[in-house]
Design an enzyme around this catalytic site. Structure first.
Site, mmCIF file in Angstrom:
data_model
loop_
_atom_site.group_PDB
_atom_site.id
_atom_site.type_symbol
_atom_site.label_atom_id
_atom_site.label_comp_id
_atom_site.label_asym_id
_atom_site.label_seq_id
_atom_site.Cartn_x
_atom_site.Cartn_y
_atom_site.Cartn_z
ATOM 1 N N GLU A 143 -21.369 -13.791 -16.087
ATOM 2 C CA GLU A 143 -21.638 -12.630 -15.321
ATOM 3 C C GLU A 143 -21.648 -12.606 -13.860
ATOM 4 O OE1 GLU A 143 -24.998 -11.106 -17.360
ATOM 5 O OE2 GLU A 143 -23.937 -11.269 -19.308
ATOM 6 N N ASN B 85 -17.434 -16.551 -18.257
ATOM 7 C CA ASN B 85 -18.090 -15.795 -19.471
ATOM 8 C C ASN B 85 -18.434 -14.384 -18.937
ATOM 9 O OD1 ASN B 85 -18.646 -15.370 -22.154
ATOM 10 N ND2 ASN B 85 -20.731 -15.600 -21.740
ATOM 11 N N HIS C 204 -20.518 -7.294 -25.985
ATOM 12 C CA HIS C 204 -21.694 -6.341 -26.326
ATOM 13 C C HIS C 204 -21.082 -4.938 -26.389
ATOM 14 C CE1 HIS C 204 -24.204 -9.778 -26.299
ATOM 15 N NE2 HIS C 204 -23.858 -10.147 -25.184
ATOM 16 N N GLU D 171 -19.835 -12.990 -27.570
ATOM 17 C CA GLU D 171 -21.371 -12.589 -27.938
ATOM 18 C C GLU D 171 -21.169 -11.298 -28.448
ATOM 19 O OE1 GLU D 171 -23.806 -12.510 -24.329
ATOM 20 O OE2 GLU D 171 -22.845 -14.503 -23.618
ATOM 21 N N ASP E 105 -21.720 -8.144 -30.558
ATOM 22 C CA ASP E 105 -22.608 -7.341 -31.299
ATOM 23 C C ASP E 105 -22.252 -6.014 -31.239
ATOM 24 O OD1 ASP E 105 -23.991 -7.035 -28.717
ATOM 25 O OD2 ASP E 105 -25.628 -8.232 -29.410
#
Ligand code: XIL
Length: 414
Positions: A222, A263, A299, A329, A331
């Site tokens: 990030e 990432n 996400h 990651e 969700d």
């Protein structure tokens, strides 16, 4: 087939799968609970090529380097996790998600934490359905390096030991990030040269500790704002933008085999941020900085996630650079608690299906990780202050439509 033919075939296979082919055989042959003898097939055939990385066009910058701090290497013998014999591997049961994934040399994973592994139901679900685990917090700076002179690998070691006992690959997360850093860093006052040494020694010590046990490392996490400008992080302020390239260089010096990943979140489709990530990694390759791929966090929300088409376009352009694109990651926020709004869970399943399908189709995507195993342990409610049900299993560990959608895709697609 002559030896020459065999060698040629091997080279072609490895070119196709690039670095992914390096460790796949160990993982796929190591699973102690495999009872089905299944022929390993390649991923979805595709007319796309996945070229090798380009030859650098600019001179590689010379960065300062360092020695790791003294710390013992990971010792698998110190742990006594027994392999779990998952229900879904008992005779007569339908193949599990991981078994279907292994047929195509694909990794399906979830993030996890060592304190959950003592729950037998949890452990069985984790090792029964997934062939990869990601360290949700256990390898972050505040956990592994809480004081300048102190490293604590106990949490990460437990995860790696569990993974080894169950033939799972480990995704290391994350070496450089602006969050979950200890006070001694965020309040530290050092010269630029000292900051460089601090970062270098941290990366080298952690990566060396786990050398040979980590499939891929999120080296930098990030680093961009949504508008594509570099995020104003501690590392940008103290070292300058070259901290990113330095981090990759040091990680490679410490482990020549592990995959090195950049990432990012909200950079999955095509937007200003994913363009910035693309330019970053392209520039790194041009300078010969070691990088193997980009992690697309995913996400997302029920409404308005990046489309399959956009995801594929982003994955493709990374493939053209010779880079992997992992879903790291995932969700899908529902912003409702009750595990159970049927319509939402159907839409949620579709969002997972679209992302999974893009990953199955892209020649450079062979890792799909959800950020948590069950809704009970998702980070989202704490993060948003609102109940939610963003994962593949409900709070009781029952499969949700989203999990069935993934199973279904692996069963049906070639
Ligand atoms: C989250 C963890 O899931 C939480 O338990 C923790 O409190 C905060 O961090 N992007 C990342 C992950 O790269 O490290 C974050 O994980 C979620 C967002």
């Amino acid at each position: 087939m002559t030896a020459i033919h065999r060698a040629f075939l091997l080279v072609m296979l490895c070119l196709w799968g690039l670095s992914a082919c390096r460790r796949a055989p160990e993982i796929f042959s190591a699973h102690p609970t495999d009872t089905l003898t299944l022929t390993v097939r390649s991923k979805t055939p595709s007319s796309e090529t996945f070229p090798a990385k380009p030859t650098p066009v600019y001179p590689t910058p010379k960065f300062p380097t360092c020695q790791p701090d003294p710390a013992p290497a990971f010792n698998p013998g110190a742990y006594s996790f027994m392999p779990i014999r998952p229900v879904s591997n008992r005779e007569g049961d339908a193949p599990s998600l991981r078994q279907l994934a292994e047929l195509r040399r694909f990794y399906v994973g979830v993030s996890t934490a060592p304190q959950f592994l003592d729950d037998p139901g949890y452990a069985e679900l984790l090792a029964g359905q997934f062939n990869m685990l990601a360290a949700e917090n256990a390898m972050k700076w505040e956990v592994v390096h809480p004081k300048p002179e102190r490293y604590d690998f106990s949490q990460g070691d437990a995860l790696v030991a569990f993974a080894r006992a169950n033939g799972m690959a480990v995704y290391g997360h994350a070496l450089v990030w602006d969050l979950q850093q200890p006070d001694w860093l965020t309040r530290g006052e050092y010269s630029r040269e000292e900051w460089i040494q601090i970062l270098c020694r941290h990366i080298k010590t952690v990566v060396s500790h786990y050398r040979g046990y980590i499939y891929a490392w999120d080296v930098v996490n990030e680093a961009f704002q949504n508008n594509g400008a570099l995020r104003d992080t501690l590392w940008l302020r103290k070292i300058g933008p070259e901290y990113i390239a330095m981090a990759f260089q040091w990680a490679r010096e410490a482990d020549p085999q592990t995959l090195l990943i950049y990432n990012e979140f909200f950079a999955e489709g095509l937007n200003q941020k994913s363009q910035a990530v693309y330019s970053l990694v392209q520039g790194m390759l041009q300078q010969g900085i070691p990088i193997d791929g980009v992690g697309l966090q995913m996400h997302v929300w029920l409404w308005g996630p990046p489309t399959r088409h956009e995801l594929l376009a982003n994955m493709r352009r990374l493939a053209e650079l010779g880079l992997l694109a992992h879903i790291t990651e995932m969700d899908v926020r529902t912003q409702y608690s009750r595990d159970s709004q049927a319509e939402e869970l159907t839409v949620q399943a579709e969002v997972y299906r679209q992302a999974f399908s893009a990953c199955l189709e892209a020649p450079n995507c062979n890792v799909f990780v959800a950020w948590g195993l069950t809704d009970r342990y998702s980070w989202i409610p704490e993060h948003t202050g609102q109940p939610d049900a963003p994962l593949l299993f409900d709070r009781q560990g029952k499969p949700k439509p989203a999990f069935n959608a993934l199973l279904d895709m692996l069963r049906r697609s070639p």
